[in-house]
Design a protein around this motif. Structure first.
Motif, PDB file in Angstrom:
ATOM      1  N   ILE A  29      -2.620   8.996   6.414  1.00  9.23           N
ATOM      2  CA  ILE A  29      -2.872   8.264   7.677  1.00  9.23           C
ATOM      3  C   ILE A  29      -2.059   6.967   7.730  1.00  9.23           C
ATOM      4  CG2 ILE A  29      -5.182   9.245   8.068  1.00  9.23           C
ATOM      5  CD1 ILE A  29      -6.318   6.576   6.928  1.00  9.23           C
ATOM      6  N   ASP A  30      -0.963   6.918   6.967  1.00  9.36           N
ATOM      7  CA  ASP A  30      -0.139   5.692   6.913  1.00  9.36           C
ATOM      8  C   ASP A  30       0.394   5.286   8.289  1.00  9.36           C
ATOM      9  OD1 ASP A  30       1.219   8.196   6.466  1.00  9.36           O
ATOM     10  OD2 ASP A  30       3.064   7.057   6.210  1.00  9.36           O
ATOM     11  N   ILE A  31       0.798   6.259   9.105  1.00 14.54           N
ATOM     12  CA  ILE A  31       1.368   5.912  10.424  1.00 14.54           C
ATOM     13  C   ILE A  31       0.271   5.310  11.324  1.00 14.54           C
ATOM     14  CG2 ILE A  31       2.677   6.764  12.428  1.00 14.54           C
ATOM     15  CD1 ILE A  31       3.679   9.092  10.679  1.00 14.54           C
ATOM     16  N   HIS A  32      -0.956   5.858  11.182  1.00 16.13           N
ATOM     17  CA  HIS A  32      -2.094   5.290  11.930  1.00 16.13           C
ATOM     18  C   HIS A  32      -2.252   3.805  11.538  1.00 16.13           C
ATOM     19  CE1 HIS A  32      -4.248   9.243  12.990  1.00 16.13           C
ATOM     20  NE2 HIS A  32      -3.311   9.627  12.168  1.00 16.13           N
ATOM     21  N   LEU A  33      -2.371   3.556  10.235  1.00 14.81           N
ATOM     22  CA  LEU A  33      -2.704   2.198   9.750  1.00 14.81           C
ATOM     23  C   LEU A  33      -1.571   1.210  10.029  1.00 14.81           C
ATOM     24  CD1 LEU A  33      -4.562   2.992   6.379  1.00 14.81           C
ATOM     25  CD2 LEU A  33      -5.470   2.854   8.706  1.00 14.81           C
ATOM     26  N   ASP A  34      -0.314   1.664   9.853  1.00 14.28           N
ATOM     27  CA  ASP A  34       0.817   0.758  10.142  1.00 14.28           C
ATOM     28  C   ASP A  34       0.818   0.340  11.615  1.00 14.28           C
ATOM     29  OD1 ASP A  34       1.528   1.132   7.558  1.00 14.28           O
ATOM     30  OD2 ASP A  34       3.289   2.395   7.944  1.00 14.28           O
ATOM     31  N   GLY A  35       0.588   1.331  12.480  1.00 16.62           N
ATOM     32  CA  GLY A  35       0.607   1.035  13.929  1.00 16.62           C
ATOM     33  C   GLY A  35      -0.515   0.083  14.309  1.00 16.62           C
ATOM     34  N   LEU A  36      -1.714   0.333  13.783  1.00 17.83           N
ATOM     35  CA  LEU A  36      -2.861  -0.521  14.114  1.00 17.83           C
ATOM     36  C   LEU A  36      -2.667  -1.926  13.527  1.00 17.83           C
ATOM     37  CD1 LEU A  36      -5.693   2.123  13.534  1.00 17.83           C
ATOM     38  CD2 LEU A  36      -4.932   1.197  15.746  1.00 17.83           C
ATOM     39  N   SER A  37      -1.996  -1.993  12.379  1.00 16.32           N
ATOM     40  CA  SER A  37      -1.717  -3.322  11.782  1.00 16.32           C
ATOM     41  C   SER A  37      -0.775  -4.117  12.685  1.00 16.32           C
ATOM     42  CB  SER A  37      -1.070  -3.174  10.401  1.00 16.32           C
ATOM     43  OG  SER A  37      -1.840  -2.326   9.610  1.00 16.32           O
ATOM     44  N   LYS A  38       0.156  -3.409  13.315  1.00 15.78           N
ATOM     45  CA  LYS A  38       1.118  -4.109  14.200  1.00 15.78           C
ATOM     46  C   LYS A  38       0.400  -4.683  15.431  1.00 15.78           C
ATOM     47  CE  LYS A  38       5.574  -2.328  12.871  1.00 15.78           C
ATOM     48  NZ  LYS A  38       5.187  -1.152  12.018  1.00 15.78           N
TER      49      LYS A  38
END
Ligand code: EPZ
Length: 418
Positions: free
Chosen positions: A123-132
């Motif tokens: 779920i790295d793409i989920h977490l990176d996007g939400l972090s942005k």
């Protein structure tokens, strides 16, 4: 665990109405958490994944009335969610709860979903996007714990891969974020469009949904809404392939055929006799189909969710076919089971080679994931003799009343409850 017993050499006829899309319904049900106003959903598929998601939300105070294909959601009195491992591992869509909760409450705690039969499913793409958008995450004892200092802030997010779930999570989170969010390399699946159309009815400001760049203007609150879920293009494609594998005449109704262009093009290339209208397809009897080669790819390419079903059809078509699976790293679990039914398929890394002109013979087989199980049902209907498919709970996750529907079309199929 239930089994399906299928008598082969089936002939089917008549028509089938395609039910609502599981992969549209799941994110749309989760999107209700963004608002404290009610959301009424029609054409919701009556499948296990939907019932499990509704159970999860009810556990946390959301009032939900669910009768067959209509769902009324009142998320006013929600206590914050922390979806546990046993729920999330069975239904990965629970991870979509992150975006709405972070956006509405500024915090969320969800079990890491872990892998599944078809791949590690990170779920790295989920977490990176939400972090942005301003969220920060910690991993604590197998849980993802997300926090937002004050409010999510709109941002420019470029996805390294057009992940369906990550696009949905980030899209939902951006609805209540401050300012504009631009999601580049977004997934273009029809289910993303349907989620966006529902959010817009709820008062969200979204443009570009269905294209690879989505723009969201954050809003401060949402309103009461009603939405009808689109039909399930993967279920529609499955029944089209069922008619071809049995060389039977069948009408598949009540879905937007635009969403199946890649499948229709492949089947026509194989020599299938199809009458295509806007909202239905008539499959006609025809000559034995030809082989072809294809790669799965993100929409509008050939959907990975129809790869196993098409493979069953290729086993009985003329010649040698190849399928390259580019979306998931382990989505050939159906191959050993199809080979037990008499197929001749070999796998080399991400490519399966299917020798055609095989004769399926009934046997005991094991379902492993949702779409693998349906490919076994397709082969079993064509096989000489009887087939028993074990662990059919996989099927119930995404196909409404599968044995009732196939039985009504003429297949001798029964469920043995264990
Ligand atoms: C959705 O899964 C569907 N599920 C899947 O359908 C479908 O196969 C898939 O999209 C692709 O179309 C639902 O909509 C509930 P992804 P999702 O994120 O969102 C990698 C079915 O049978 N990835 O587009 O999980 C991932 O590992 C199911 O109905 C990352 O690396 O798919 C995979 O290889 C099966 N990091 C690829 O991207 C991430 O953060 C595609 O995954 C996210 C994904």
């Amino acid at each position: 665990m239930d089994k399906l017993i299928i008598k082969g050499n089936s002939q089917i006829s008549g028509s089938v109405n395609v039910h609502g899309s599981k992969n549209a319904a799941l994110p749309i049900i989760v999107s209700s958490l963004l608002s404290d106003k009610s959301l009424k959903l029609l054409n919701v598929p009556n499948v296990v994944d939907v019932s499990n998601l509704i159970k999860l939300l009810k556990n946390y105070g959301v009032k939900i009335l669910h009768n067959k294909n209509t769902v009324n959601i009142n998320p006013k009195k929600i206590k914050n969610l922390s979806a546990d491992y046993d729920v999330v591992r069975k239904m990965r869509a629970s991870i979509l709860i992150l975006g709405p909760l972070l956006s509405r409450f500024g915090e969320a705690k969800i079990s890491l979903p872990g892998g599944c039969a078809i791949g590690t499913r990170p779920i790295d793409i989920h977490l990176d996007g939400l972090s942005k958008l301003g969220a920060s995450f910690e991993i604590q004892n197998g849980f993802v714990v997300g926090n937002v200092k004050s409010q999510l802030i709109g941002n420019k997010i470029n996805l390294p891969f057009p992940s369906v779930g990550a696009t949905e999570n980030i899209l939902m989170a951006s609805v209540l974020a401050k300012g504009e969010t631009k999601i580049s390399n977004a997934a273009r699946e029809p289910e993303i469009e349907d989620l966006s159309n529902c959010l817009i009815k709820m008062g969200a400001k979204i443009e570009g949904h269905g294209s690879k760049t989505i723009y969201v203007q954050g809003v401060t609150n949402l309103k009461k809404a009603q939405h009808k879920i689109i039909s399930d293009r993967i279920v529609a494609g499955t029944y089209i392939i069922a008619a071809l594998i049995l060389n039977s005449k069948l009408e598949i109704k009540n879905f937007n055929t635009e969403y199946l262009k890649s499948l229709i093009n492949i089947l026509k290339k194989m020599g299938a006799n199809l009458n295509v209208n806007n909202n239905s397809i008539r499959v006609l009897k025809g000559p034995k189909l030809k082989s072809t080669n294809l790669s799965t790819s993100p929409y509008p390419g050939f959907p990975t969710d129809l790869q196993a079903q098409l493979m069953s059809l290729m086993c009985i078509s003329n010649g040698k076919s190849k399928i390259k699976e580019t979306i998931f790293e382990n989505r050939f679990m159906h191959v050993p089971e199809l080979n037990r039914l008499g197929a001749h398929i070999t796998v080399e890394k991400d490519t399966a080679t299917i020798i055609g002109n095989q004769i399926f013979k009934g046997a005991q087989v094991m379902a492993s994931d949702l779409r693998a199980s349906i490919s076994l049902v397709l082969a079993a209907m064509n096989a000489n003799g009887q087939t028993t498919i074990n662990r059919v709970y996989h099927l119930d996750r995404g196909y409404e009343n599968i044995e009732k529907t196939l039985g009504s079309l003429g297949v001798e199929i029964k469920r043995k409850k264990n």
